[in-house]
Design an enzyme around this catalytic site. Structure first.
Site, PDB file in Angstrom:
ATOM      1  N   LYS A  38       0.820  -1.215   0.000  1.00  0.00           N
ATOM      2  CA  LYS A  38       0.000   0.000   0.000  1.00  0.00           C
ATOM      3  C   LYS A  38       0.861   1.275   0.000  1.00  0.00           C
ATOM      4  CE  LYS A  38      -3.849  -2.375   2.243  1.00  0.00           C
ATOM      5  NZ  LYS A  38      -4.920  -2.306   3.263  1.00  0.00           N
ATOM      6  N   GLU A  56      -9.578 -10.514  -7.820  1.00  0.00           N
ATOM      7  CA  GLU A  56      -8.653  -9.399  -7.560  1.00  0.00           C
ATOM      8  C   GLU A  56      -7.422  -9.480  -8.460  1.00  0.00           C
ATOM      9  OE1 GLU A  56      -7.824  -9.403  -3.356  1.00  0.00           O
ATOM     10  OE2 GLU A  56      -9.852  -8.756  -2.839  1.00  0.00           O
ATOM     11  N   TYR A  68     -12.700  -1.670  -3.914  1.00  0.00           N
ATOM     12  CA  TYR A  68     -13.182  -1.800  -2.529  1.00  0.00           C
ATOM     13  C   TYR A  68     -14.706  -1.695  -2.425  1.00  0.00           C
ATOM     14  CZ  TYR A  68      -8.386  -1.668  -0.860  1.00  0.00           C
ATOM     15  OH  TYR A  68      -7.071  -1.979  -0.603  1.00  0.00           O
ATOM     16  N   HIS A 123      -2.022  -5.673   1.566  1.00  0.00           N
ATOM     17  CA  HIS A 123      -3.316  -6.333   1.409  1.00  0.00           C
ATOM     18  C   HIS A 123      -3.088  -7.787   0.994  1.00  0.00           C
ATOM     19  CE1 HIS A 123      -7.417  -7.085  -0.151  1.00  0.00           C
ATOM     20  NE2 HIS A 123      -6.819  -7.638  -1.191  1.00  0.00           N
ATOM     21  N   ASN A 168      -2.035   0.015   6.813  1.00  0.00           N
ATOM     22  CA  ASN A 168      -1.557  -1.276   7.318  1.00  0.00           C
ATOM     23  C   ASN A 168      -0.636  -2.005   6.337  1.00  0.00           C
ATOM     24  OD1 ASN A 168      -3.515  -2.093   5.523  1.00  0.00           O
ATOM     25  ND2 ASN A 168      -4.602  -3.440   6.937  1.00  0.00           N
TER      26      ASN A 168
HETATM   27  P1  CMP Z   1      -7.538  -4.650   3.707  1.00  0.00           P
HETATM   28  O1  CMP Z   1      -8.148  -5.823   4.383  1.00  0.00           O
HETATM   29  O2  CMP Z   1      -6.316  -4.828   2.914  1.00  0.00           O
HETATM   30  O3  CMP Z   1      -8.660  -3.969   2.786  1.00  0.00           O
HETATM   31  C1  CMP Z   1      -9.702  -3.203   3.367  1.00  0.00           C
HETATM   32  C2  CMP Z   1      -9.045  -2.183   4.250  1.00  0.00           C
HETATM   33  O4  CMP Z   1      -9.899  -1.313   4.933  1.00  0.00           O
HETATM   34  C3  CMP Z   1      -8.280  -2.898   5.370  1.00  0.00           C
HETATM   35  O5  CMP Z   1      -7.186  -3.562   4.809  1.00  0.00           O
HETATM   36  C4  CMP Z   1      -7.948  -1.752   6.274  1.00  0.00           C
HETATM   37  O6  CMP Z   1      -6.806  -1.052   5.844  1.00  0.00           O
HETATM   38  C5  CMP Z   1      -9.173  -0.869   6.068  1.00  0.00           C
HETATM   39  N1  CMP Z   1     -10.047  -0.982   7.239  1.00  0.00           N
HETATM   40  C6  CMP Z   1     -10.694  -2.049   7.680  1.00  0.00           C
HETATM   41  N2  CMP Z   1     -11.431  -1.740   8.780  1.00  0.00           N
HETATM   42  C7  CMP Z   1     -11.190  -0.437   9.020  1.00  0.00           C
HETATM   43  C8  CMP Z   1     -11.648   0.473   9.990  1.00  0.00           C
HETATM   44  N3  CMP Z   1     -12.493   0.088  10.976  1.00  0.00           N
HETATM   45  N4  CMP Z   1     -11.209   1.741   9.948  1.00  0.00           N
HETATM   46  C9  CMP Z   1     -10.374   2.138   8.955  1.00  0.00           C
HETATM   47  N5  CMP Z   1      -9.906   1.326   7.982  1.00  0.00           N
HETATM   48  C10 CMP Z   1     -10.315   0.049   8.018  1.00  0.00           C
END
Ligand code: CMP
Length: 149
Positions: free
Chosen positions: A15, A132, A55, A121, A118
């Site tokens: 990311k 994907e 998304y 992914h 984070n």
């Molecule tokens: P990922 O699972 O890669 O893809 C969806 C993303 O949404 C996830 O990583 C997080 O980075 C983000 N995400 C999920 N839950 C939350 C949340 N409660 N608040 C902010 N970001 C979120």
């Protein structure tokens, strides 16, 4: 062509936060050392429109707008990874979505800074993995290990 790889591939995205901090190579090294084959790789940028499409399942969540802003804020590296049990093993390697709960030594434990930023992914199931992978790559851009000489 990749349909028959069901269960053996997953889509990863390094990311914008991790790309900006120059974590791409350390992250790829960890992935390779864990036994994954890189079947496709590109550095690219998501437009807001593409990020919304990718998304779409989160479109009713409170964090959706922020997620779209973040994912289209800079370059990303998308990667197709090949391995037996790719989806499950990769999710173990990256750790929990929220890095606070990610086990020591996982990619998110090492490189993520928050739930949104984070670092990486990983597809959440085999069906989504195929979908994907084809979101980012055409069949001609995918080089499966089984096709190597
Ligand atoms: P990922 O699972 O890669 O893809 C969806 C993303 O949404 C996830 O990583 C997080 O980075 C983000 N995400 C999920 N839950 C939350 C949340 N409660 N608040 C902010 N970001 C979120």
């Amino acid at each position: 062509m990749i349909d028959r790889m069901f269960g053996k591939i997953t889509l990863s995205i390094i990311k914008p936060d991790a790309v900006q901090k120059e974590y791409v190579i350390p992250i790829l090294c960890k992935i390779i050392h864990a036994g994954f084959h890189i079947a496709a790789l590109k550095m690219t940028e998501l437009s807001k429109k593409s990020a919304k499409k990718f998304y779409a399942e989160h479109k009713n969540k409170l964090f959706f707008e922020s997620l779209i802003r973040f994912m289209s804020s800079g370059p990303i590296v998308s990667v197709i990874l090949e391995k037996e049990n790719a989806v499950k093993d990769f999710r173990i390697l990256i750790g929990e979505t929220n890095p606070v709960y990610a086990k020591k030594g996982t990619i998110r434990n090492l490189y993520a800074s928050s739930l949104e930023k984070n670092a990486i992914h990983g597809s959440d199931n085999n069906q989504n993995a195929l979908k994907e992978c084809l979101f980012y790559f055409s069949n001609r851009e995918i080089f499966l290990k089984e096709n190597f000489c």
